[in-house]
Design an enzyme around this catalytic site. Sequence first.
Site, PDB file in Angstrom:
ATOM      1  N   ALA A  68      26.673  40.668  58.144  1.00  0.00           N
ATOM      2  CA  ALA A  68      25.264  40.403  58.409  1.00  0.00           C
ATOM      3  C   ALA A  68      24.698  39.668  57.197  1.00  0.00           C
ATOM      4  CB  ALA A  68      24.531  41.723  58.638  1.00  0.00           C
ATOM      5  N   GLY A 111      29.473  43.110  59.349  1.00  0.00           N
ATOM      6  CA  GLY A 111      29.121  42.684  60.703  1.00  0.00           C
ATOM      7  C   GLY A 111      30.146  41.730  61.302  1.00  0.00           C
ATOM      8  N   GLU A 114      32.739  43.910  62.647  1.00  0.00           N
ATOM      9  CA  GLU A 114      32.150  44.586  63.815  1.00  0.00           C
ATOM     10  C   GLU A 114      32.051  43.637  65.001  1.00  0.00           C
ATOM     11  OE1 GLU A 114      28.855  45.760  61.351  1.00  0.00           O
ATOM     12  OE2 GLU A 114      29.283  47.879  61.681  1.00  0.00           O
ATOM     13  N   GLU A 134      30.186  47.389  53.292  1.00  0.00           N
ATOM     14  CA  GLU A 134      28.753  47.687  53.121  1.00  0.00           C
ATOM     15  C   GLU A 134      28.513  48.716  52.021  1.00  0.00           C
ATOM     16  OE1 GLU A 134      30.356  47.625  56.026  1.00  0.00           O
ATOM     17  OE2 GLU A 134      29.175  46.575  57.545  1.00  0.00           O
TER      18      GLU A 134
HETATM   19  N1  CAA Z   1      25.123  37.313  53.680  1.00  0.00           N
HETATM   20  C1  CAA Z   1      24.509  36.252  53.153  1.00  0.00           C
HETATM   21  N2  CAA Z   1      25.172  35.331  52.418  1.00  0.00           N
HETATM   22  C2  CAA Z   1      26.484  35.491  52.223  1.00  0.00           C
HETATM   23  C3  CAA Z   1      27.176  36.592  52.757  1.00  0.00           C
HETATM   24  C4  CAA Z   1      26.454  37.530  53.531  1.00  0.00           C
HETATM   25  N3  CAA Z   1      27.034  38.584  54.111  1.00  0.00           N
HETATM   26  N4  CAA Z   1      28.482  36.487  52.375  1.00  0.00           N
HETATM   27  C5  CAA Z   1      28.587  35.370  51.653  1.00  0.00           C
HETATM   28  N5  CAA Z   1      27.388  34.759  51.558  1.00  0.00           N
HETATM   29  C6  CAA Z   1      27.048  33.520  50.841  1.00  0.00           C
HETATM   30  C7  CAA Z   1      27.068  33.743  49.327  1.00  0.00           C
HETATM   31  O1  CAA Z   1      25.843  34.292  48.895  1.00  0.00           O
HETATM   32  C8  CAA Z   1      27.290  32.346  48.836  1.00  0.00           C
HETATM   33  O2  CAA Z   1      26.080  31.631  48.922  1.00  0.00           O
HETATM   34  P1  CAA Z   1      25.594  30.694  47.669  1.00  0.00           P
HETATM   35  O3  CAA Z   1      26.640  29.607  47.634  1.00  0.00           O
HETATM   36  O4  CAA Z   1      24.252  30.221  48.094  1.00  0.00           O
HETATM   37  O5  CAA Z   1      25.626  31.541  46.465  1.00  0.00           O
HETATM   38  C9  CAA Z   1      28.237  31.731  49.887  1.00  0.00           C
HETATM   39  O6  CAA Z   1      28.070  32.553  51.061  1.00  0.00           O
HETATM   40  C10 CAA Z   1      29.692  31.795  49.464  1.00  0.00           C
HETATM   41  O7  CAA Z   1      29.994  33.142  49.125  1.00  0.00           O
HETATM   42  P2  CAA Z   1      30.735  33.554  47.730  1.00  0.00           P
HETATM   43  O8  CAA Z   1      30.386  32.570  46.658  1.00  0.00           O
HETATM   44  O9  CAA Z   1      30.417  34.991  47.469  1.00  0.00           O
HETATM   45  O10 CAA Z   1      32.249  33.354  48.150  1.00  0.00           O
HETATM   46  P3  CAA Z   1      33.532  34.121  47.538  1.00  0.00           P
HETATM   47  O11 CAA Z   1      34.699  33.414  48.137  1.00  0.00           O
HETATM   48  O12 CAA Z   1      33.444  34.232  46.067  1.00  0.00           O
HETATM   49  O13 CAA Z   1      33.467  35.615  48.127  1.00  0.00           O
HETATM   50  C11 CAA Z   1      33.175  37.266  49.873  1.00  0.00           C
HETATM   51  C12 CAA Z   1      33.623  35.820  49.514  1.00  0.00           C
HETATM   52  C13 CAA Z   1      34.156  38.277  49.288  1.00  0.00           C
HETATM   53  C14 CAA Z   1      33.196  37.337  51.396  1.00  0.00           C
HETATM   54  C15 CAA Z   1      31.763  37.521  49.324  1.00  0.00           C
HETATM   55  O14 CAA Z   1      30.912  36.440  49.708  1.00  0.00           O
HETATM   56  C16 CAA Z   1      31.145  38.785  49.834  1.00  0.00           C
HETATM   57  O15 CAA Z   1      31.463  39.842  49.337  1.00  0.00           O
HETATM   58  N6  CAA Z   1      30.212  38.696  50.822  1.00  0.00           N
HETATM   59  C17 CAA Z   1      29.491  39.834  51.334  1.00  0.00           C
HETATM   60  C18 CAA Z   1      30.359  40.720  52.206  1.00  0.00           C
HETATM   61  C19 CAA Z   1      29.572  41.911  52.693  1.00  0.00           C
HETATM   62  O16 CAA Z   1      29.137  42.748  51.938  1.00  0.00           O
HETATM   63  N7  CAA Z   1      29.377  41.996  54.023  1.00  0.00           N
HETATM   64  C20 CAA Z   1      28.625  43.066  54.641  1.00  0.00           C
HETATM   65  C21 CAA Z   1      27.191  42.670  54.877  1.00  0.00           C
HETATM   66  S1  CAA Z   1      26.154  43.999  55.453  1.00  0.00           S
HETATM   67  C22 CAA Z   1      26.558  44.176  57.103  1.00  0.00           C
HETATM   68  O17 CAA Z   1      27.339  43.449  57.642  1.00  0.00           O
HETATM   69  C23 CAA Z   1      25.877  45.328  57.809  1.00  0.00           C
HETATM   70  C24 CAA Z   1      26.381  45.616  59.184  1.00  0.00           C
HETATM   71  O18 CAA Z   1      27.044  46.568  59.430  1.00  0.00           O
HETATM   72  C25 CAA Z   1      26.048  44.736  60.296  1.00  0.00           C
END
Ligand code: CAA
Length: 260
Positions: A68, A111, A114, A134
Amino acid sequence: MTEKQFIRVNPQIEKFIALIELNRPKELNALNRELMLEIRDTLRELDNDDQVRVIILTGGQKVFAAGADIKQMANASAIEMLNIDQFSTWDQIKRTRKPIIAAVSGFALGGGCELAMTCDMIIASETAKFGQPEIKIGTMPGAGGTQRLTRAVGKALAMELVLTGRFLTAEEALRAGLINKVVPVELLLDETLALAREIASQSPVAVKLAKEAVNHAFNSTLDEGLLFERKNFYLTFASEDQKEGMSAFIEKRKPEFKGI
Ligand code: CAA
């Protein structure tokens, strides 16, 4: 392909097969509310389109979806989250009567994991990584992660993944029963299409009723599920496809299913 703002849709990538591709590459296909509404509306349209029998949902070869949209949610209050209730749009995916196959490459996190699990089957590339991270951002899964993952892989592994945020590789996910197949990344779409083609060649009536019956296994006791299955089985005998399928078997020819 029709371009929406956050997804691309091809209702006939092949005869009877539709493709939905998430299209927010810079944000790793993070699932904002608008994107999920586009998916919801598209699924509704494809479910009502007689020319579509199977739907493929993919993020392309690099990433499925990194979860998400954290930036969209970060400052929301609990009541805002409750009122917006964005995850209720996911119920449409569950309500879709045609089979949906997720073609997953790269991250399928939070998400994203999911979303893949809400589909009916998952084909993954060797680069796929599944996880519910998360917990690392101070929250927990909110769109089925604690429920569907637990049903798919069992309590011990689901608990570990949800409480640590560790990712599963595609091979681990296959061994754990989360996904159907692991394929080389360049073959992801071809292999998914092959599965879709096989399902699309069956009776659409029987496929719909059988999908409904398999899903019933998660929401009922064994006796209720068996009864539901039996009634759907009898119902297939109201279709021309059942007559055609059984006649074709007896006449030693290929059946021609029409979905009626
Ligand atoms: N939401 C918004 N933006 C996101 C995102 C997310 N879930 N995941 C990645 N992005 C964005 C980053 O902020 C980044 O944007 P900028 O270039 O503007 O900084 C861009 O995508 C590239 O991401 P990274 O630079 O972080 O890429 P990476 O290769 O170094 O890492 C990753 C990849 C491990 C997937 C890392 O991006 C990450 O940990 N993302 C979040 C994963 C996460 O926590 N997901 C759960 C979200 S909560 C949820 O989903 C609730 C639910 O149950 C529905």
